[in-house]
Design a protein around this motif. Structure first.
Motif, PDB file in Angstrom:
ATOM      1  N   ASP A 136       0.856  -1.187   0.000  1.00  0.00           N
ATOM      2  CA  ASP A 136       0.000   0.000   0.000  1.00  0.00           C
ATOM      3  C   ASP A 136       0.896   1.242   0.000  1.00  0.00           C
ATOM      4  OD1 ASP A 136      -1.925   1.927   0.248  1.00  0.00           O
ATOM      5  OD2 ASP A 136      -2.493   1.429   2.311  1.00  0.00           O
ATOM      6  N   VAL A 137       0.911   1.982  -1.099  1.00  0.00           N
ATOM      7  CA  VAL A 137       1.786   3.150  -1.226  1.00  0.00           C
ATOM      8  C   VAL A 137       0.974   4.437  -1.374  1.00  0.00           C
ATOM      9  CG1 VAL A 137       3.750   1.887  -2.181  1.00  0.00           C
ATOM     10  CG2 VAL A 137       1.966   2.725  -3.720  1.00  0.00           C
ATOM     11  N   SER A 138      -0.274   4.404  -0.987  1.00  0.00           N
ATOM     12  CA  SER A 138      -1.106   5.603  -1.084  1.00  0.00           C
ATOM     13  C   SER A 138      -0.737   6.592   0.013  1.00  0.00           C
ATOM     14  CB  SER A 138      -2.586   5.237  -0.965  1.00  0.00           C
ATOM     15  OG  SER A 138      -2.840   4.553   0.251  1.00  0.00           O
ATOM     16  N   LEU A 139      -0.711   7.872  -0.337  1.00  0.00           N
ATOM     17  CA  LEU A 139      -0.374   8.930   0.610  1.00  0.00           C
ATOM     18  C   LEU A 139      -1.624   9.360   1.368  1.00  0.00           C
ATOM     19  CD1 LEU A 139       2.031   9.053  -1.504  1.00  0.00           C
ATOM     20  CD2 LEU A 139       2.232  11.461  -0.866  1.00  0.00           C
ATOM     21  N   VAL A 140      -1.489   9.493   2.686  1.00  0.00           N
ATOM     22  CA  VAL A 140      -2.636   9.906   3.481  1.00  0.00           C
ATOM     23  C   VAL A 140      -2.934  11.389   3.293  1.00  0.00           C
ATOM     24  CG1 VAL A 140      -1.249  10.389   5.560  1.00  0.00           C
ATOM     25  CG2 VAL A 140      -3.670   9.787   5.790  1.00  0.00           C
ATOM     26  N   ASN A 141      -1.914  12.194   3.001  1.00  0.00           N
ATOM     27  CA  ASN A 141      -2.090  13.645   2.810  1.00  0.00           C
ATOM     28  C   ASN A 141      -1.180  14.104   1.677  1.00  0.00           C
ATOM     29  OD1 ASN A 141      -2.604  16.369   2.995  1.00  0.00           O
ATOM     30  ND2 ASN A 141      -1.667  16.640   5.012  1.00  0.00           N
ATOM     31  N   PRO A 142      -1.591  13.923   0.424  1.00  0.00           N
ATOM     32  CA  PRO A 142      -0.724  14.274  -0.719  1.00  0.00           C
ATOM     33  C   PRO A 142      -0.345  15.747  -0.760  1.00  0.00           C
ATOM     34  CG  PRO A 142      -2.569  12.904  -1.436  1.00  0.00           C
ATOM     35  CD  PRO A 142      -2.854  13.299  -0.022  1.00  0.00           C
ATOM     36  N   LEU A 143      -1.303  16.642  -0.431  1.00  0.00           N
ATOM     37  CA  LEU A 143      -1.002  18.070  -0.469  1.00  0.00           C
ATOM     38  C   LEU A 143       0.055  18.443   0.569  1.00  0.00           C
ATOM     39  CD1 LEU A 143      -1.564  20.849  -1.639  1.00  0.00           C
ATOM     40  CD2 LEU A 143      -3.449  21.096   0.014  1.00  0.00           C
ATOM     41  N   GLY A 144      -0.101  17.927   1.785  1.00  0.00           N
ATOM     42  CA  GLY A 144       0.902  18.193   2.817  1.00  0.00           C
ATOM     43  C   GLY A 144       2.258  17.632   2.446  1.00  0.00           C
ATOM     44  N   TRP A 145       2.261  16.465   1.782  1.00  0.00           N
ATOM     45  CA  TRP A 145       3.519  15.860   1.339  1.00  0.00           C
ATOM     46  C   TRP A 145       4.194  16.746   0.308  1.00  0.00           C
ATOM     47  CZ3 TRP A 145       5.647  13.972  -3.170  1.00  0.00           C
ATOM     48  CH2 TRP A 145       6.731  13.088  -3.033  1.00  0.00           C
ATOM     49  N   LEU A 146       3.426  17.267  -0.652  1.00  0.00           N
ATOM     50  CA  LEU A 146       3.987  18.133  -1.690  1.00  0.00           C
ATOM     51  C   LEU A 146       4.520  19.435  -1.107  1.00  0.00           C
ATOM     52  CD1 LEU A 146       1.406  17.643  -4.585  1.00  0.00           C
ATOM     53  CD2 LEU A 146       3.784  16.902  -4.563  1.00  0.00           C
TER      54      LEU A 146
END
Length: 261
Positions: A136-146
């Motif tokens: 499972d490689v889905s990001l829980v918070n993509p915007l925060g990661w970016l």
């Protein structure tokens, strides 16, 4: 002939420099593209084997290869940006005979190249781990990661400018700066979770911006990731802005020395 605007000139200069960097990066070695992808993959495979098969490390609730992937690739991105920016001016010094090309342009071009190439590496490894292996490689918070990646790039870009100015004045320091990223690799929570460490050690490591960045990235990657005390976007943004201001000040003060042939 219509006179070009400053923005058009800058865009043309950066485009030419980016193409030059890409050609120089991969034409010098036939296996250049392979090794660029293999470096982060080798880090993940070696550390996964060492930790799991030799030491039996297990992270409850987290897949260890994905944990390594979430730290190794961003760290290599930040390291490569800083070190490539450090040598950008010296590698392109002959180009400064053209008045349109500035030292900062060469640094920005290398940052763009590193971001694009490491982005491709990230997507390739994401595909391998997620679709081929089945993690499972889905990001829980993509915007925060970016956002965290953005400030990490800004911080590394600023460090690269500072390194560039320092190396121009003291060339022998270049080797020391490069070697300093070896212990930083182990002090930035890339290989083991911060919660494995004593509370006092976590407090000291929180002074390391790379530790802050890796932990914040993982907090935006994994659901329920236990973030150490003192880690957050506030210190990351502060370190990025302060470092960038110092870097631009040093660049302005030493700009004429950088362009000297």
């Amino acid at each position: 002939m219509q006179k070009r605007s400053s923005l058009a000139i800058l865009r043309a200069v950066l485009f030419a420099l980016v193409l030059r960097e890409l050609r120089g990066r991969f034409s010098a070695r036939r296996m250049g593209a392979f090794w660029f992808v293999f470096e982060p993959l080798a880090n993940i495979l070696v550390m996964f084997g060492e930790r799991v098969f030799l030491r039996g490390v297990e992270l409850k609730g987290f897949d260890y290869p994905v944990f390594l992937f979430s730290g190794v690739v961003p760290y290599l991105l930040f390291k490569n940006i800083a070190l490539q920016a450090m040598s950008a001016v010296d590698a392109n010094r002959n180009l400064f005979a053209y008045r349109q090309i500035k030292p900062l342009d060469c640094i920005v071009a290398r940052v763009i190249v590193e971001c694009v190439l490491m982005g491709i590496v990230w997507l390739c490894l994401l595909f391998v781990l997620g679709f081929w292996v089945g993690y499972d490689v889905s990001l829980v918070n993509p915007l925060g990661w970016l956002v965290t990646i953005f400030f990490g790039v800004v911080f590394s870009f600023a460090l690269g400018i500072i390194y560039c100015v320092i190396v121009e004045a003291f060339p022998s320091v270049k080797t020391f700066i490069g070697l300093s990223y070896i212990p930083l690799y182990f002090l930035s929570s890339v290989l083991i979770p911060a919660w494995f460490l004593p509370y006092e050690v976590q407090g000291w490591l929180a002074w390391n911006p790379y530790f802050q960045l890796i932990e914040e990235l993982r907090a935006n990657f994994f659901p329920g990731y236990p973030v150490p005390v003192g880690v957050g976007m506030g210190p990351i943004i502060f370190a990025s802005i302060v470092t960038l201001c110092v870097a631009l000040g040093l660049y302005q003060a030493r700009r004429q020395n950088l362009v000297s042939l």
